[in-house]
Design an enzyme around this catalytic site. Structure first.
Site, mmCIF file in Angstrom:
data_model
loop_
_atom_site.group_PDB
_atom_site.id
_atom_site.type_symbol
_atom_site.label_atom_id
_atom_site.label_comp_id
_atom_site.label_asym_id
_atom_site.label_seq_id
_atom_site.Cartn_x
_atom_site.Cartn_y
_atom_site.Cartn_z
ATOM 1 N N ARG A 167 48.895 41.110 47.140
ATOM 2 C CA ARG A 167 49.658 40.899 46.073
ATOM 3 C C ARG A 167 49.617 42.334 45.221
ATOM 4 O O ARG A 167 49.066 43.184 45.312
ATOM 5 C CB ARG A 167 48.669 40.109 44.894
ATOM 6 C CG ARG A 167 49.114 38.857 44.891
ATOM 7 C CD ARG A 167 47.988 37.634 44.282
ATOM 8 N NE ARG A 167 47.811 38.265 42.800
ATOM 9 C CZ ARG A 167 46.887 37.323 42.166
ATOM 10 N NH1 ARG A 167 46.365 36.127 42.592
ATOM 11 N NH2 ARG A 167 46.712 37.814 40.953
ATOM 12 N N ARG A 222 42.486 44.335 35.095
ATOM 13 C CA ARG A 222 42.203 43.022 34.703
ATOM 14 C C ARG A 222 40.733 42.717 34.492
ATOM 15 O O ARG A 222 40.654 41.550 33.807
ATOM 16 C CB ARG A 222 42.781 42.218 36.192
ATOM 17 C CG ARG A 222 44.105 42.485 36.215
ATOM 18 C CD ARG A 222 44.710 42.050 37.596
ATOM 19 N NE ARG A 222 44.375 40.876 38.120
ATOM 20 C CZ ARG A 222 44.354 40.640 39.471
ATOM 21 N NH1 ARG A 222 44.854 41.461 40.229
ATOM 22 N NH2 ARG A 222 44.440 39.274 39.977
ATOM 23 N N LYS A 280 37.852 31.638 42.682
ATOM 24 C CA LYS A 280 38.397 30.583 42.095
ATOM 25 C C LYS A 280 39.467 29.793 42.814
ATOM 26 O O LYS A 280 39.292 28.686 43.056
ATOM 27 C CB LYS A 280 38.915 30.651 40.524
ATOM 28 C CG LYS A 280 38.083 31.416 39.440
ATOM 29 C CD LYS A 280 38.400 31.630 38.382
ATOM 30 C CE LYS A 280 39.773 32.815 38.331
ATOM 31 N NZ LYS A 280 39.520 33.625 38.679
ATOM 32 N N ARG A 311 42.456 31.353 29.666
ATOM 33 C CA ARG A 311 41.848 32.582 29.697
ATOM 34 C C ARG A 311 41.543 33.460 28.388
ATOM 35 O O ARG A 311 41.219 34.482 28.298
ATOM 36 C CB ARG A 311 43.065 33.521 30.493
ATOM 37 C CG ARG A 311 42.590 33.764 31.925
ATOM 38 C CD ARG A 311 43.663 34.639 32.535
ATOM 39 N NE ARG A 311 43.463 35.404 33.685
ATOM 40 C CZ ARG A 311 43.841 34.807 35.019
ATOM 41 N NH1 ARG A 311 44.331 33.562 35.047
ATOM 42 N NH2 ARG A 311 43.638 35.714 35.953
ATOM 43 N N ARG A 327 42.025 41.490 49.637
ATOM 44 C CA ARG A 327 42.790 39.819 49.457
ATOM 45 C C ARG A 327 44.201 40.106 50.035
ATOM 46 O O ARG A 327 44.897 41.120 49.837
ATOM 47 C CB ARG A 327 42.792 39.440 48.037
ATOM 48 C CG ARG A 327 43.521 38.227 47.860
ATOM 49 C CD ARG A 327 43.180 37.464 46.593
ATOM 50 N NE ARG A 327 43.556 38.112 45.464
ATOM 51 C CZ ARG A 327 43.398 37.419 44.137
ATOM 52 N NH1 ARG A 327 42.699 36.324 44.161
ATOM 53 N NH2 ARG A 327 43.706 38.152 43.128
HETATM 54 P P1 ADP Z 1 40.229 34.316 42.306
HETATM 55 O O1 ADP Z 1 41.169 33.158 42.441
HETATM 56 O O2 ADP Z 1 39.165 33.974 41.338
HETATM 57 O O3 ADP Z 1 40.971 35.566 41.692
HETATM 58 P P2 ADP Z 1 40.109 34.296 45.147
HETATM 59 O O4 ADP Z 1 39.604 32.987 45.529
HETATM 60 O O5 ADP Z 1 41.478 34.751 45.559
HETATM 61 O O6 ADP Z 1 39.512 34.744 43.607
HETATM 62 O O7 ADP Z 1 39.104 35.380 46.008
HETATM 63 C C1 ADP Z 1 39.470 36.775 45.920
HETATM 64 C C2 ADP Z 1 39.046 37.329 47.189
HETATM 65 O O8 ADP Z 1 37.697 37.164 47.561
HETATM 66 C C3 ADP Z 1 39.834 36.641 48.439
HETATM 67 O O9 ADP Z 1 40.465 37.844 49.470
HETATM 68 C C4 ADP Z 1 38.868 35.791 49.033
HETATM 69 O O10 ADP Z 1 39.044 35.647 50.543
HETATM 70 C C5 ADP Z 1 37.577 36.527 48.882
HETATM 71 N N1 ADP Z 1 36.304 35.473 48.631
HETATM 72 C C6 ADP Z 1 36.216 34.411 47.849
HETATM 73 N N2 ADP Z 1 35.095 33.723 47.838
HETATM 74 C C7 ADP Z 1 34.315 34.706 48.651
HETATM 75 C C8 ADP Z 1 32.917 34.729 49.080
HETATM 76 N N3 ADP Z 1 32.251 33.658 48.498
HETATM 77 N N4 ADP Z 1 32.528 35.697 49.729
HETATM 78 C C9 ADP Z 1 33.100 36.762 50.252
HETATM 79 N N5 ADP Z 1 34.568 36.792 49.798
HETATM 80 C C10 ADP Z 1 35.182 35.704 49.073
HETATM 81 P P1 AMP Z 2 45.632 34.841 38.857
HETATM 82 O O1 AMP Z 2 46.558 34.422 39.987
HETATM 83 O O2 AMP Z 2 44.749 33.743 38.333
HETATM 84 O O3 AMP Z 2 44.796 36.258 39.332
HETATM 85 O O4 AMP Z 2 46.664 35.534 37.873
HETATM 86 C C1 AMP Z 2 47.292 36.616 37.855
HETATM 87 C C2 AMP Z 2 48.135 37.063 36.618
HETATM 88 O O5 AMP Z 2 48.944 36.073 36.077
HETATM 89 C C3 AMP Z 2 46.952 37.542 35.570
HETATM 90 O O6 AMP Z 2 46.508 38.783 35.814
HETATM 91 C C4 AMP Z 2 47.716 37.331 34.345
HETATM 92 O O7 AMP Z 2 48.721 38.381 34.252
HETATM 93 C C5 AMP Z 2 48.647 35.948 34.505
HETATM 94 N N1 AMP Z 2 47.949 35.085 34.165
HETATM 95 C C6 AMP Z 2 47.625 33.942 34.927
HETATM 96 N N2 AMP Z 2 47.011 32.838 34.341
HETATM 97 C C7 AMP Z 2 47.169 33.185 32.827
HETATM 98 C C8 AMP Z 2 46.730 32.689 31.381
HETATM 99 N N3 AMP Z 2 46.079 31.510 31.623
HETATM 100 N N4 AMP Z 2 46.967 33.368 30.491
HETATM 101 C C9 AMP Z 2 47.847 34.683 30.649
HETATM 102 N N5 AMP Z 2 48.007 35.152 31.710
HETATM 103 C C10 AMP Z 2 47.855 34.603 32.902
#
Ligand code: ADP
Ligand code: AMP
Length: 216
Positions: free
Chosen positions: A160, A171, A13, A88, A127
Site C-alpha cells: 500500500r 497514522r 484488524k 475512528r 505488509r
Molecule cells: P490492520 O488492519 O489493523 O491495519 P492488518 O491485519 O493489515 O492490520 O495487519 C498488519 C500487518 O501485520 C499485516 O502485514 C499482517 O499480515 C501482520 N499481522 C497481523 N496480525 C499479526 C500477528 N498477530 N503477528 C504478526 N503479524 C501480524
Molecule cells: P485502513 O485500511 O483501515 O488502514 O484505512 C486506510 C486509510 O483510510 C486511513 O488511514 C484513513 O485515511 C482512511 N480511513 C479509513 N477508515 C476511516 C474512517 N473511519 N474515518 C476516516 N478515515 C478513514
C-alpha cells in the site's frame, strides 16, 4: 452479531476480520477497503479520499459517515456485520450509536486488539495486500503460499502507498489523538473487550472466538 474492531493501524484488524467473518458468516465492512476501491476507480469519493489517505490523515467525518450509513442499509447487513476501521472518531461513534438506536439495535461487542507502538512499524512496512479481495500478508509473519500471489484469489499482492514508515508514524499520531478516545467511549457503554494482539495470528483469533462465544 454486530462487531466493531478497534486498534491501531497494524494491530491485525483486517487479518482477524477475514477469519471472524468466515466463521460467523457476516459481511466484513472495511472503510479503508471501500475508500481504496473508490480510489482505484477514480470515483468522486475516491478522488476526495485520496487527498487525505495518502498523507495518513483521516477522511472527513461527514463523508465517511454517509458512506457507512449507505453500506449498512444493504440487505446483507440485516443479520449483523463487522466494522473494521470505523468508527475512528468520537463523532463517527456517536453517528453509529444513533443509527443503531433508530433501529432499536445495539452493538454486540467493540473488540480492541492491543499492540504496542514498537511492533507497528515492522508490521506495517512488511505488509502486503491483495488489491482484489483485501487479504493482508506480511513478508515475514504471514507469507502467501506462492510468493507474490494472494492465497484466496490468486491476484498479485502489492504494497500500500500509505504503508511507508513516514505515513505510518503520522497514522499512529492520528490514532492516538482521534481514535484512542473510543476505548473510553465503549468502556463507558460496557461493550469493550480487549485481546492481546502481539500473539501469533491463530492465537489472537482463538482469544477473539472465546470472547464472541460468550456474547452469543
Ligand atoms: P490492520 O488492519 O489493523 O491495519 P492488518 O491485519 O493489515 O492490520 O495487519 C498488519 C500487518 O501485520 C499485516 O502485514 C499482517 O499480515 C501482520 N499481522 C497481523 N496480525 C499479526 C500477528 N498477530 N503477528 C504478526 N503479524 C501480524
Ligand atoms: P485502513 O485500511 O483501515 O488502514 O484505512 C486506510 C486509510 O483510510 C486511513 O488511514 C484513513 O485515511 C482512511 N480511513 C479509513 N477508515 C476511516 C474512517 N473511519 N474515518 C476516516 N478515515 C478513514
Amino acid at each position: 452479531m454486530k462487531i466493531v474492531l478497534l486498534g491501531p493501524p497494524g494491530a491485525g484488524k483486517g487479518t482477524q476480520a477475514k477469519s471472524i467473518c468466515n466463521r460467523y458468516n457476516i459481511p466484513h465492512i472495511s472503510t479503508g477497503d471501500i475508500f481504496r476501491k473508490n480510489m482505484s476507480e477514480n470515483t468522486p469519493l475516491g478522488i476526495e479520499a485520496r487527498k487525505h489517505i495518502d498523507k495518513g490523515y483521516l477522511v472527513p467525518d461527514d463523508i465517511t459517515i454517509n458512506m457507512v450509513y449507505e453500506r449498512l442499509q444493504a440487505e446483507d447487513c440485516k443479520d449483523g456485520y463487522l466494522l473494521d476501521g470505523f468508527p475512528r472518531t468520537v463523532k463517527q461513534a456517536e453517528a453509529l450509536e444513533r443509527f443503531l438506536k433508530e433501529k432499536n439495535e445495539s452493538l454486540t461487542v467493540a473488540l480492541l486488539i492491543q499492540v504496542p507502538r514498537e511492533f507497528i512499524i515492522e508490521r506495517m512496512t512488511g505488509r502486503r495486500v491483495c488489491p482484489a479481495c483485501g487479504a493482508s500478508y506480511h513478508t515475514k509473519f504471514n507469507m502467501p503460499i506462492i510468493a507474490g500471489k494472494c492465497d484466496i484469489c490468486g491476484s498479485d499482492i502489492i504494497q500500500r502507498k500509505d504503508d511507508t514508515e513516514e505515513t505510518v508514524r503520522e497514522r499512529l499520531d492520528v490514532y492516538k489523538a482521534q481514535t484512542q478516545p473510543l476505548i473510553d467511549f465503549y468502556e463507558d457503554r460496557n461493550v469493550l473487550s480487549k485481546v492481546d494482539g502481539t500473539k501469533a495470528i491463530n492465537e489472537v483469533f482463538e482469544s477473539i472466538c472465546n470472547i464472541l462465544g460468550e456474547k452469543i
